[in-house]
Write a protein that holds these residues in place. Structure first.
Motif, PDB file in Angstrom:
ATOM      1  N   ILE A  35      -1.096  13.494   0.696  1.00  0.00           N
ATOM      2  CA  ILE A  35      -0.455  12.352   1.878  1.00  0.00           C
ATOM      3  C   ILE A  35      -0.856  11.185   1.428  1.00  0.00           C
ATOM      4  O   ILE A  35      -0.046  10.243   1.612  1.00  0.00           O
ATOM      5  CB  ILE A  35      -0.957  13.189   3.102  1.00  0.00           C
ATOM      6  CG1 ILE A  35      -0.115  14.497   3.399  1.00  0.00           C
ATOM      7  CG2 ILE A  35      -0.556  12.023   4.212  1.00  0.00           C
ATOM      8  CD1 ILE A  35      -0.832  15.231   4.507  1.00  0.00           C
TER       9      ILE A  35
ATOM     10  N   SER B  55      -1.055   9.544  -1.307  1.00  0.00           N
ATOM     11  CA  SER B  55      -0.317   8.998  -2.216  1.00  0.00           C
ATOM     12  C   SER B  55       1.064   9.082  -1.901  1.00  0.00           C
ATOM     13  O   SER B  55       1.837   8.781  -2.784  1.00  0.00           O
ATOM     14  CB  SER B  55      -0.651   9.755  -3.556  1.00  0.00           C
ATOM     15  OG  SER B  55      -2.026  10.069  -3.762  1.00  0.00           O
ATOM     16  N   ARG B  56       1.547   9.910  -0.932  1.00  0.00           N
ATOM     17  CA  ARG B  56       3.149  10.149  -1.033  1.00  0.00           C
ATOM     18  C   ARG B  56       3.751  10.693  -1.925  1.00  0.00           C
ATOM     19  O   ARG B  56       4.652  10.427  -2.569  1.00  0.00           O
ATOM     20  CB  ARG B  56       3.902   8.704  -0.549  1.00  0.00           C
ATOM     21  CG  ARG B  56       4.840   8.730   0.651  1.00  0.00           C
ATOM     22  CD  ARG B  56       5.461   7.398   0.772  1.00  0.00           C
ATOM     23  NE  ARG B  56       6.215   7.472   1.665  1.00  0.00           N
ATOM     24  CZ  ARG B  56       6.431   7.572   3.093  1.00  0.00           C
ATOM     25  NH1 ARG B  56       5.262   7.120   3.656  1.00  0.00           N
ATOM     26  NH2 ARG B  56       7.320   7.579   3.995  1.00  0.00           N
TER      27      ARG B  56
ATOM     28  N   LYS C  17       9.750  15.631  -0.286  1.00  0.00           N
ATOM     29  CA  LYS C  17       8.518  15.042  -0.657  1.00  0.00           C
ATOM     30  C   LYS C  17       7.724  15.432   0.386  1.00  0.00           C
ATOM     31  O   LYS C  17       7.688  15.981   1.462  1.00  0.00           O
ATOM     32  CB  LYS C  17       8.635  13.434  -0.856  1.00  0.00           C
ATOM     33  CG  LYS C  17       9.472  13.036  -1.894  1.00  0.00           C
ATOM     34  CD  LYS C  17       9.095  11.604  -2.314  1.00  0.00           C
ATOM     35  CE  LYS C  17       8.051  10.901  -2.719  1.00  0.00           C
ATOM     36  NZ  LYS C  17       7.706   9.645  -2.163  1.00  0.00           N
TER      37      LYS C  17
ATOM     38  N   GLU D 120       6.237  13.630   2.419  1.00  0.00           N
ATOM     39  CA  GLU D 120       6.434  12.762   3.840  1.00  0.00           C
ATOM     40  C   GLU D 120       7.306  13.953   4.711  1.00  0.00           C
ATOM     41  O   GLU D 120       7.485  13.623   6.155  1.00  0.00           O
ATOM     42  CB  GLU D 120       6.989  11.503   3.657  1.00  0.00           C
ATOM     43  CG  GLU D 120       8.232  11.459   2.893  1.00  0.00           C
ATOM     44  CD  GLU D 120       8.215  10.846   1.424  1.00  0.00           C
ATOM     45  OE1 GLU D 120       6.879  11.273   0.962  1.00  0.00           O
ATOM     46  OE2 GLU D 120       8.757  10.011   1.173  1.00  0.00           O
TER      47      GLU D 120
ATOM     48  N   GLN E 264       4.017   8.256   9.550  1.00  0.00           N
ATOM     49  CA  GLN E 264       4.386   7.972   8.376  1.00  0.00           C
ATOM     50  C   GLN E 264       3.538   6.527   7.935  1.00  0.00           C
ATOM     51  O   GLN E 264       3.601   6.092   6.810  1.00  0.00           O
ATOM     52  CB  GLN E 264       5.953   7.510   8.521  1.00  0.00           C
ATOM     53  CG  GLN E 264       6.798   9.027   8.679  1.00  0.00           C
ATOM     54  CD  GLN E 264       6.492   9.954   7.442  1.00  0.00           C
ATOM     55  OE1 GLN E 264       6.345   9.513   6.179  1.00  0.00           O
ATOM     56  NE2 GLN E 264       6.534  11.278   7.538  1.00  0.00           N
TER      57      GLN E 264
ATOM     58  N   VAL F 133       0.879   8.035   5.684  1.00  0.00           N
ATOM     59  CA  VAL F 133       1.175   9.032   4.501  1.00  0.00           C
ATOM     60  C   VAL F 133       1.657   7.756   3.637  1.00  0.00           C
ATOM     61  O   VAL F 133       2.197   6.698   3.691  1.00  0.00           O
ATOM     62  CB  VAL F 133       2.708   9.584   4.810  1.00  0.00           C
ATOM     63  CG1 VAL F 133       3.314  10.251   3.563  1.00  0.00           C
ATOM     64  CG2 VAL F 133       2.617  10.695   5.959  1.00  0.00           C
ATOM     65  N   GLY F 134       0.656   7.738   2.433  1.00  0.00           N
ATOM     66  CA  GLY F 134       0.966   6.751   1.445  1.00  0.00           C
ATOM     67  C   GLY F 134       0.189   5.546   1.682  1.00  0.00           C
ATOM     68  O   GLY F 134       0.330   4.787   0.857  1.00  0.00           O
ATOM     69  N   SER F 135      -0.711   5.552   2.658  1.00  0.00           N
ATOM     70  CA  SER F 135      -1.598   4.344   2.972  1.00  0.00           C
ATOM     71  C   SER F 135      -2.633   4.295   1.739  1.00  0.00           C
ATOM     72  O   SER F 135      -3.642   3.450   1.831  1.00  0.00           O
ATOM     73  CB  SER F 135      -2.264   4.438   4.285  1.00  0.00           C
ATOM     74  OG  SER F 135      -2.972   5.782   4.783  1.00  0.00           O
ATOM     75  N   GLU F 136      -3.112   5.607   0.820  1.00  0.00           N
ATOM     76  CA  GLU F 136      -3.788   5.574  -0.097  1.00  0.00           C
ATOM     77  C   GLU F 136      -5.300   5.359   0.301  1.00  0.00           C
ATOM     78  O   GLU F 136      -6.081   4.294  -0.278  1.00  0.00           O
ATOM     79  CB  GLU F 136      -3.408   4.546  -1.083  1.00  0.00           C
ATOM     80  CG  GLU F 136      -2.158   4.892  -1.810  1.00  0.00           C
ATOM     81  CD  GLU F 136      -1.868   4.164  -3.037  1.00  0.00           C
ATOM     82  OE1 GLU F 136      -2.766   3.287  -3.711  1.00  0.00           O
ATOM     83  OE2 GLU F 136      -0.680   4.467  -3.516  1.00  0.00           O
TER      84      GLU F 136
ATOM     85  N   HIS G 114       6.428   8.470  -6.452  1.00  0.00           N
ATOM     86  CA  HIS G 114       5.278   9.405  -6.059  1.00  0.00           C
ATOM     87  C   HIS G 114       3.980   9.347  -6.583  1.00  0.00           C
ATOM     88  O   HIS G 114       3.214   9.957  -6.080  1.00  0.00           O
ATOM     89  CB  HIS G 114       5.899  10.828  -6.212  1.00  0.00           C
ATOM     90  CG  HIS G 114       6.163  11.237  -7.758  1.00  0.00           C
ATOM     91  ND1 HIS G 114       7.179  11.238  -8.253  1.00  0.00           N
ATOM     92  CD2 HIS G 114       5.249  11.762  -8.658  1.00  0.00           C
ATOM     93  CE1 HIS G 114       7.265  11.440  -9.438  1.00  0.00           C
ATOM     94  NE2 HIS G 114       6.009  11.947  -9.889  1.00  0.00           N
TER      95      HIS G 114
ATOM     96  N   GLY H  32       2.247   6.552  -6.475  1.00  0.00           N
ATOM     97  CA  GLY H  32       1.652   5.631  -5.709  1.00  0.00           C
ATOM     98  C   GLY H  32       1.343   4.079  -6.386  1.00  0.00           C
ATOM     99  O   GLY H  32       1.598   3.871  -7.428  1.00  0.00           O
TER     100      GLY H  32
END
Ligand SMILES: Cc1cc2nc3c(=O)[nH]c(=O)nc-3n(C[C@H](O)[C@H](O)[C@H](O)COP(=O)(O)OP(=O)(O)OC[C@H]3O[C@@H](n4cnc5c(N)ncnc54)[C@H](O)[C@@H]3O)c2cc1C
Length: 493
Positions: free
Chosen positions: A174, A176-177, A188, A190, A222, A225-228, A441, A443
């Motif tokens: 999550i 890294s999305r 994916k 997300e 969301q 998600v991808g907020s690293e 994907h 990141g």
């Protein structure tokens, strides 16, 4: 025994690559952390916890260095402990980098300013399954195989199978999305997340989502998600699952050109068919690993699920391929791919031989795919010491696809790092100029931070504003996503 992180390559020392010491944890903060959870502040575990699978850092590991040593590794096992660790770090203004399996390939889990690594692999296990809705509640440090083993007993699967399935955790997926190899059917990560529990920098616990859809303002799930790890620590996750597939069908096709194969994939997706696996290899990759003759481009297809849906999907695949004069190829190629798809051993061997090797995955609309395929490889090959730049199409959507470039170079040892940087500059700038995005994907992490402002334009300031609101002291994974930090300049490149 739950799984644990896999070291990417031997680490021949415990030095830091970046100049200057990282932020040290003062004695009182260390005592406070020790009163909360297991803490490690010396020895090889600290160095190991300070690196991930970023390919450039594999070279540094052979020289005895991680990017930057953390001062302390904290291993909380509950949300409450994460809250208290965050509060200690926030009060003392200490960098706090959350890590999972540390399989990220962009340096996202490296604590580039030292301070505290929060190892989330102690938050582990499936909490419960709502079998009627098909939703699993799982803790973020759970590795893929452990999650799927438990779901299988209930006849379910999340359907997220990245190549790093054995190496990565739910929190890292999550953070890294990410995308799995079956994403064309299951989406994916997300698309799989129903809701999250997140601990913010000041220890506030927020819960997002929880229903199949909502119209209560923007989707805050969301946002994370991808907020690293830059906006908060994910401490609990709800994911959609699917019944285990009853039926599976495989096929392979040969195309005269990559462009013909792209057109077939486009027609398949535009017709509404979503075969789980749809992977098109250029001539070089087809020959290298998929049985190609050096001229043809091979497409591997696999779908699974309800027999009627799979049958209809594979009929559309067949018609779309025939419409661009593809020839059926040996279906055994799909079987072979299934057998070796997660083998990553080549990376270490090539690194030890001094090769620069990496991959760059991006997404673009169908209308840009053909030109990106040509331009990005050409730009990469124009870099001194470049030996190969190849590509496959690995994930498809109604409006476009992911292109996955693999590149290699053989510079003299003293030019490994400059060659690596030059290859990324050439490739990534060609992608952005040609209408592709920064990442599909893998990141951003540290490696792609320098392209973020260019890729997001004025929206990058919006991201920075969100960051400074949720994390005013800038402690959460500083140095990532190209965001400003209170700890000084990002030390790389
Ligand atoms: C050989 C190989 C193949 C790969 N194949 C794929 C692939 O097919 N698809 C794909 O998507 N990726 C792939 N990757 C990249 C990587 O495995 C994924 O990004 C993975 O999702 C990272 O998970 P992790 O648990 O290892 O996270 P880490 O590497 O530990 O962390 C990744 C990021 O997530 C953040 N993070 C971790 N846990 C949390 C948490 N609890 N809360 C908030 N943030 C958190 C970290 O701060 C960091 O920014 C591959 C990597 C390798 C080495």
């Amino acid at each position: 025994m739950p799984s644990s992180p896999t070291p990417p390559i031997e680490l021949l020392g415990d030095g830091s690559r970046f100049d200057g010491p990282g932020v040290e944890v003062p004695e009182d903060a260390l005592r406070a952390l020790e009163s909360i959870c297991e803490v490690v502040s010396e020895g090889p575990d600290v160095a190991e916890a300070s690196r991930d699978w970023w390919p450039l850092a594999l070279h540094w590991a052979l020289a005895g260095q991680v990017p930057q040593l953390a001062d302390v590794v904290a291993r909380p096992t509950s949300t409450e402990e994460v809250v208290r660790v965050a509060q200690v770090c926030n009060n003392a203004r200490l960098p706090l980098t959350v890590t999972g399996g540390r399989s990220g390939v962009c340096g996202a889990a490296a604590p580039v300013f030292g301070g505290v690594v929060l190892d989330a692999t102690g938050l582990v296990g499936v909490v419960g399954i709502d079998e009627i809705s098909g939703v699993v509640e799982v803790l973020p440090g759970t590795f893929g195989p452990d999650l799927e083993d438990e779901l299988r007993v209930a006849g379910l699967s999340v359907g997220h199978f990245p190549q790093s399935f054995d190496l990565a955790t739910v929190g890292g997926w999550i953070g890294s999305r990410g995308a799995g190899q079956y994403s064309t059917r299951y989406g994916k990560i997300e698309d799989m997340v129903v809701g999250l529990e997140v601990v913010l920098a000041d220890g506030t616990v927020v819960r997002t989502g929880g229903a199949p859809a909502a119209a209560a303002g923007p989707d805050l799930t969301q946002l994370f998600v991808g907020s690293e790890g830059t906006l908060g620590v994910i401490t609990r996750v709800w994911l959609r699952t699917h019944p285990l597939p009853e039926h599976e069908q495989r096929a392979a096709y040969s195309f005269a050109s990559f462009g013909d194969g792209v057109e077939a994939c486009r027609r398949i997706l535009r017709a509404g068919a979503t075969p789980a696996v749809l992977r098109l290899y250029d001539a070089a990759e087809s020959q290298r690993g998929q049985g190609g003759d050096g001229e043809e481009c091979i497409l591997l297809v696999l779908d699974e699920g309800d027999a009627a849906i799979v049958g209809a999907t594979m009929t559309i695949v067949e018609q779309s391929c025939a419409s661009v004069d593809a020839e059926p190829a040996d279906v055994g190629l799909v079987d072979a791919w299934l057998g070796h798809r997660n083998d990553t051993s080549a990376l270490q061997g090539l690194t030890r031989k001094g090769f620069v090797v990496d991959t760059m995955e991006i997404a673009a609309p169908w209308s840009k795919i053909d030109s990106l395929f040509d331009d990005v490889r050409a730009e990469m090959m124009s870099v001194p010491f470049a030996r190969a730049a190849t590509c496959h199409l690995s994930h498809s959507y109604a409006d476009g696809a992911c292109l996955y470039f693999t590149f290699a170079a053989t510079p003299p040892p003293e030019e490994i790092e400059s060659t690596y940087i030059a290859l990324w500059d050439a490739g990534q700038r060609a992608v952005l100029a040609g209408g592709g995005n920064l990442s599909h994907h893998h990141g951003v992490g540290l490696n792609r931070g320098r392209f973020m402002a260019e890729a997001l334009g004025s929206a990058h300031a919006v991201l920075a504003a969100v960051k400074s609101t949720l994390d005013p002291n800038g402690i959460m994974n500083p140095g990532k996503l190209g965001l400003p930090t209170p700890f000084g300049e990002v030390p790389w490149p």
